[in-house]
Design an enzyme around this catalytic site. Structure first.
Site, PDB file in Angstrom:
ATOM      1  N   VAL A 160      40.251  45.648  46.724  1.00  0.00           N
ATOM      2  CA  VAL A 160      39.409  44.868  47.601  1.00  0.00           C
ATOM      3  C   VAL A 160      38.210  44.301  47.053  1.00  0.00           C
ATOM      4  CG1 VAL A 160      40.173  46.567  49.383  1.00  0.00           C
ATOM      5  CG2 VAL A 160      37.967  47.088  48.322  1.00  0.00           C
ATOM      6  N   GLU A 161      37.689  43.461  47.970  1.00  0.00           N
ATOM      7  CA  GLU A 161      36.286  42.611  47.615  1.00  0.00           C
ATOM      8  C   GLU A 161      36.886  41.731  46.272  1.00  0.00           C
ATOM      9  OE1 GLU A 161      32.525  44.436  47.260  1.00  0.00           O
ATOM     10  OE2 GLU A 161      32.645  45.329  49.104  1.00  0.00           O
ATOM     11  N   GLY A 162      38.017  41.122  46.286  1.00  0.00           N
ATOM     12  CA  GLY A 162      38.503  40.397  45.026  1.00  0.00           C
ATOM     13  C   GLY A 162      39.282  41.349  44.032  1.00  0.00           C
TER      14      GLY A 162
END
Length: 743
Positions: free
Chosen positions: A437-439
């Protein structure tokens, strides 16, 4: 002379740069312009100014922030039962939600003037770190509203009316926020987003109102199933030119109450056996008044820029806090378990294979905690270092993965068998979530860290690329003509510095004053800063736009930049702590491991460089002797392992902030057994001298019969044996899956 230079040198070079260097899309430009450069720019200067980093000092919490950690955060941890939350109920109990709202855990970053706590990034990070050592689920639940989401966007970009209405409601939990960015078609590629809105007039509160008709499908939205307000990113179009001449207005961010007509909140996702709320949502022909755009009409089309700025700060706190907490918890509990668990009459932590794994766990915890503290200290100063935040997210989560894997191996069956006594298993299951997540880490490592870092941190390159976008303009020629001499001398100095330090193995590199025996490591970081800067120049000049597609080369160079940052933070932390002699094994292990990885990545770049001759040339110029730094020796690894297996200030400093459990739970049982085992070691030594190596009641009775120990000492050993027996137990269940009465 100036006109001739422009005609015969600058203008042709400008056109060459246009052809060679990668084009910058609008989303890429906004991503690179969001946030700031900081210590990462120093590392890519070839000659870091250490005073800039060391002069910041350590992070410090206010009395109010420390009181919140000691009070509400500690109380929350005591309330949590992670087994019940994650496996029995699959949700957070209502009383926990009420406590989080009442104590304003969702308003950590919201200013006091709007009803929030108004805490610093360092306090925010410490709060999430401690909670995560007790429950990943609750850690995520607290983390999300305080990182990338409506609160942070409103603070930075909202209108006063939006702030006055929403921030107090977010702070006390009347509104639960989520943020909808990811869609099935786009994922990390926001430019491919198909969620869209069209500018139009509609009816709102009985009146004709300017707004947007929006359709979307979002998924993987944390807190989505329980959210009352949705931060929504979509592409906005104006085919009727109501707002102006432009038809495609760009990514826009609006706040949409989840009870708005046309909004559908889907059922929950179940992310990797984690119980935090996460799910999809849809919108069909939802009318969104223009006043719901964060920041109002003037922020139409600025959503991507707003998101990138928010991510530049939030990504440096959120997942790194969870990862640091997990790594510190692994260090604390695994060291204790390795001390109390015996095989063949000795603690398993005395076996060399186990010791190496313990050293790796200790080293990772030390580096992650150091980098985490340094990054949040920068955020305290108001900096928003985008590349550094990407480094922290990718390498903190990867470090957590390695330390938890090692902890699982050492605990063996203790960590494999699920139940309330297993304090490692659920963190192990959470790691893939943090990684993706978050990249996603693969994308962040392959494209973002070096891809953005090389351009953003270079003193001249970004301006040159912008100038080259229109090579026929006089303004572009003027910019390049001004930058070329500076860039040329930068290359000359970088070349000389890298070659000198490469051939002399950093012997003549400088180090700051007052750093003692750590000076040798500062010299090596200066050496490899110069080498990375020169290799970056070679790569950009020879590969140009092709470098974008050479993801493995970019990833390796990104690893070098990342290691330079993480090791810089480690040196800073050692100095901030007063350079304690007892902590030196941790510093030695971490620095040697990181520097060896730097050398490995650079050698891989040289070996795999697309232009073979240039790869060999860079090798010859910067690392003619090949590897010059070995990983930590076995002796150094043993010293690190021993730090985790005995009470000390170093162990407490390394694992500060770990919640040590409620009486009778898994962490507490191991901690109490560890204390007793260490306290009775001298008595155990008496038994061993008499040939008794095991610790059980029969062996203790034999020790009394042989007059090796007194009855008082025997009672202490019986208590220790009972404590160890409890600590190493695992849970067992009846055939229906309910927990057995006995552990």
């Amino acid at each position: 002379m100036s006109d001739l230079r422009k005609k015969w040198i600058t203008r042709p070079l400008l056109k060459l740069i246009k052809r060679v260097l990668p084009p910058i899309s609008e989303t890429e430009r906004e991503a690179m312009e969001a946030g700031e450069v900081w210590w990462d720019a120093q590392l890519l200067s070839g000659k870091p100014d250490w005073e800039q980093l060391l002069g910041m000092g350590p992070p410090e919490l206010s009395e109010e922030e420390q009181a919140f950690l000691d009070g509400p955060v500690e109380a929350l941890c005591r309330m949590l039962d992670d087994w019940q939350i994650s496996f029995e109920d699959r949700c957070i109990p209502a009383e926990i939600w009420d406590f989080l709202k009442r104590e304003k855990f969702f308003g950590i970053i919201i200013p006091k003037s709007y009803g929030g706590l108004g805490f610093s990034p360092s306090a925010h990070a410490e709060i999430v770190t401690k909670i995560s050592t007790r429950s990943t689920c609750v850690g995520v639940t607290v983390m999300v509203p305080n990182s990338l989401g409506p609160g942070e966007l409103l603070i930075a970009h909202g209108t006063e009316a939006q702030k006055n209405y929403y921030l107090p409601r977010l702070a006390d939990g009347r509104e639960i926020p989520c943020f909808g960015l990811t869609s099935p078609e786009a994922g990390s590629d926001a430019a491919s987003m198909v969620d869209s809105g069209v500018v139009c007039y509609g009816e709102y509160k009985g009146q004709k109102t300017l707004g947007m008709r929006v359709n979307w499908h979002k998924r993987y939205i944390t807190l989505g199933p329980v959210a009352t307000i949705l931060g929504l990113a979509f592409k906005l179009y104006d085919p009727d030119h109501i707002l102006g001449d432009k038809e495609a207005l760009g990514i826009t961010v609006a706040l949409v109450p989840t009870d708005t007509e046309g909004v559908t909140i889907g059922q929950r996702h179940l992310p990797a056996m984690q119980a935090f709320q996460n799910g999809p949502n849809w919108g069909k022909d939802v009318f969104v008044p223009m006043e719901w755009v964060i920041g109002g009409r003037e922020n139409v089309g600025r959503g991507w820029h707003m998101l990138m700025k928010a991510l530049a700060a939030g990504r440096g706190i959120s997942l790194p806090s969870l990862s640091t907490g997990g790594a510190k918890m692994a260090a604390r509990t695994t060291g204790a378990y390795a001390r109390i668990r015996e095989q063949f009459g000795i603690p398993i932590g005395k076996f060399e294979g186990v010791q190496r794994r313990l050293a790796e766990i200790a080293g990772i915890a030390y580096v992650l905690d150091s980098a985490h503290k340094t990054t949040t200290r920068a955020l305290d100063e108001g900096l928003k270092p985008a590349v550094v935040s990407a480094i922290m997210k990718a390498h903190a989560t990867q470090g957590l993965r390695q330390s938890i894997n090692d902890a699982m191996d050492i605990h063996a069956g203790k960590a494999i068998m699920d139940g309330p006594l297993n304090y490692i298993g659920n963190v192990y299951r959470a790691v893939p979530v943090a990684i993706t997540v978050e990249g996603a880490n693969i994308l962040t490592r392959s494209l973002m860290i070096f891809g953005q870092g090389a351009i953003r941190c270079h003193p001249y390159l970004f301006e040159e690329m912008l100038a080259a976008e229109n090579p026929d303009s006089e303004a572009g020629v003027e910019v390049l003509d001004r930058l070329l001499p500076k860039h040329f001398w930068f290359q000359v100095k970088t070349f000389a510095r890298a070659v000198l330090h490469g051939w002399t193995v950093g012997l003549f590199a400088t180090s700051p004053k007052g750093v003692g025996k750590a000076a040798k490591y500062y010299r090596q970081l200066n050496r490899y800063s110069a080498v990375l800067t020169l290799v970056t120049e070679f790569s950009l000049m020879s590969l140009g736009g092709e470098l974008k597609r050479k993801e493995l080369i970019s990833a390796r160079l990104g690893d070098v930049l990342s290691e330079l940052y993480l090791l810089s933070c480690t040196l800073k932390r050692f100095k901030d702590d007063g350079s304690p002699r007892a902590d030196r094994p941790l510093l030695e292990f971490a620095m040697r491991a990181g520097l060896h990885r730097i050398e490995e990545r650079l050698l891989e770049v040289f070996q795999n460089f697309p232009h073979r001759f240039l790869g060999q040339l860079m090798h010859f110029l910067t690392m003619p002797w090949g590897h010059s730094i070995n990983p930590a020796s076995d002796r150094q690894a043993r010293a690190c392992a021993e730090l985790l297996m005995a009470p000390s200030e170093t162990r407490d400093r390394l694992t500060k902030g770990v919640f040590l459990g409620n009486p009778g739970d898994g962490v507490d049982l191991v901690e109490q057994a560890f204390i007793k085992v260490c306290a009775t070691q001298s008595i155990r030594d008496k038994l061993k001298k008499g040939g008794i190596r095991t610790l059980n009641h029969a062996a203790i009775d034999e020790g009394i019969q042989k007059a090796l120990i007194s009855e008082e000492e025997a009672e202490q050993l019986r208590e220790t044996a009972d404590a160890v027996n409890l600590a190493i137990q695992v849970d067992h269940f009846d055939k229906l899956g309910s927990e057995s009465a006995a552990h």
